[in-house]
Design a protein around this motif. Structure first.
Motif: not given
Length: 465
Positions: A84, A87, A105, A109
């Protein structure tokens, strides 16, 4: 009289420093010729110095190795990067050169993880620690990753319903962790984190939902402090409470073997920054060792999740001072050719402090100023509140361009600012440059993205033909 900008810096701080030096009265950052960067690519611009990512990972690994050896710690250490914080693929590719693991998170992801697996950057042995409140898509993506053989994917249970949802989607045995809902610092408006399960409820939750569930093995206890790892009574008190839960849980759960001490290290936000990383790690390892020995349980594998520490100190932003406005007898506003709200949103949103220095004209006289952004918003500024103390820069002159840099801005600013999307007052996102070193140690640069165009913004707004 010592009236030059270089005199001011010398009087206020120890200079040069590890990452900052001067060459011909111009600032160098990790030996990057910043004025050459401006000359080649213009300003405003953002840049990322990729080698700093690997450097910080290796520093942390070295500190933990030293502490583990010093305290005869029988467990091992795993370094995780929090995606986070940034990225971007260039960040993950650089970080993954260092045999690290990943903390996620949100749902998308997992798509990044699958992309990296397809390219051979990570494999099934890489730990993927799945944090956050898990909505349907996140549950689906985690289940797919585990069902496809990623044995070291560990969803961290955030609430009482997640385990059942995961069990429905996963068709094989899998590992989980439990996140502790830590108590927040006294200055917070609430007492307990909204994330995780309360200290007193963790052992009962294990006994009710996990102990007799043959599909699930509890692997990890996850401990996160929002303010990060700091040498204060609040942090040490919460760590000791966490360790008490760990040993209680370990005594009834033989599969538990990992402790994740989430909450990252601070990064340098001033030339006067001081933080004893080695001392903190020594004391953390020592406290875990002592607590487990006293309870007669095996010490855990230590996981950390470092986001800002991994990537923050790799980033920088350079602006040109366009104009100076004398608004009254005391306040001079230097107007930058961009916006703080859009390019450094943390300065506007949470008064985040970054290192700010002039790039050129260090031999010129200085003056006290305020810095203003281009938007028509009165909050688009950077002043002493964010900067710790008053802002001094070489005196503004129309005939001598002045460039300033903000450093250690590599974490969160792009995603919070809406990289590639709409910007406040339609101020375009600046050009972004990747800075690296070749095999001979020479600095190399390449453009990651050009400055946003009006066509791109109009397309987002629905004005395309």
């Amino acid at each position: 009289m010592n009236t030059k900008y270089i005199d001011l810096i010398d009087q206020t701080y120890e200079f040069p420093q590890e990452e900052f030096s001067l060459n011909n009265h111009q600032l160098q950052f990790h030996d990057i010729d910043l004025m050459k960067l401006v000359s080649n690519y213009g300003a405003p611009l953002k840049f990322t110095y990729l080698p700093k990512i690997s450097e910080n990972i290796q520093r942390a690994k070295g500190w933990f190795a030293e502490a583990i050896n010093k305290h005869n710690y029988k467990g091992t250490y795993k370094y995780c990067y929090c995606t986070k914080s940034s990225h971007f693929k260039y960040v993950l590719q650089e970080a993954l050169k260092n045999e690290i693991h990943i903390e996620t998170s949100s749902a998308f992801d997992i798509n990044i993880i699958e992309n990296l697996k397809a390219e051979g950057k990570i494999n099934n042995d890489t730990y993927v620690i799945c944090n956050g409140f898990k909505r349907e898509q996140y549950i689906t993506n985690i289940s797919r990753l585990i069902n496809n053989g990623h044995k070291n994917c560990i969803p961290i249970i955030d609430n009482y319903e997640e385990l059942g949802l995961l069990s429905q989607g996963i068709d094989k045995n899998f590992k989980v962790g439990i996140r502790i809902a830590s108590e927040e610092e006294p200055k917070f408006e609430f007492y307990t984190s909204r994330l995780g399960i309360g200290y007193k409820n963790i052992v009962p939750f294990y006994e009710k939902q996990i102990k007799d569930n043959k599909q699930v093995a509890l692997k990890m206890l996850h401990f996160f402090i929002n303010t990060g790892i700091r040498d204060n009574a609040y942090y040490w008190n919460e760590l000791l409470k966490c360790l008490k839960v760990y040993v209680q849980l370990k005594k009834v759960c033989p599969t538990l073997d990992s402790l994740n001490i989430g909450g990252g290290f601070p990064i340098k936000n001033s030339l006067a920054f001081e933080y004893d990383y080695q001392y903190m790690i020594d004391e953390i390892v020592n406290q875990i060792n002592l607590t487990c020995a006293e309870a007669n349980v095996d010490v855990p594998i230590i996981f950390t999740e470092f986001g800002s520490f991994t990537v923050g100190e790799s980033g920088g932003a350079i602006y040109e001072i366009l104009y100076q406005k004398q608004q009254n007898d005391r306040e001079k506003w230097n107007m930058i050719n961009s916006s703080f709200i859009t390019t450094l949103p943390d300065t506007w949103a949470i008064n985040k402090r970054f290192i700010m220095l002039a790039i050129n004209r260090w031999s010129d006289e200085y003056e006290r100023v305020l810095l203003g952004g281009l938007t028509c918003d009165s909050d688009d500024y950077y002043n002493s509140e964010q900067h710790v103390n008053a802002i001094y820069l070489p005196k503004y002159r129309k005939d001598k361009p002045l460039y300033i840099g903000f450093f250690n801005t590599g974490a969160y600013q792009e995603t919070i600012g809406g990289f590639g999307g709409l910007q406040h007052c339609l101020i375009p996102s600046p050009k972004h440059i990747l800075v690296d070193k070749d095999a001979n140690g020479n600095i190399t640069t390449k453009i990651f993205t050009q400055q946003q165009t009006s066509e791109q913004l109009l397309s987002i707004l629905g004005y395309e033909n």
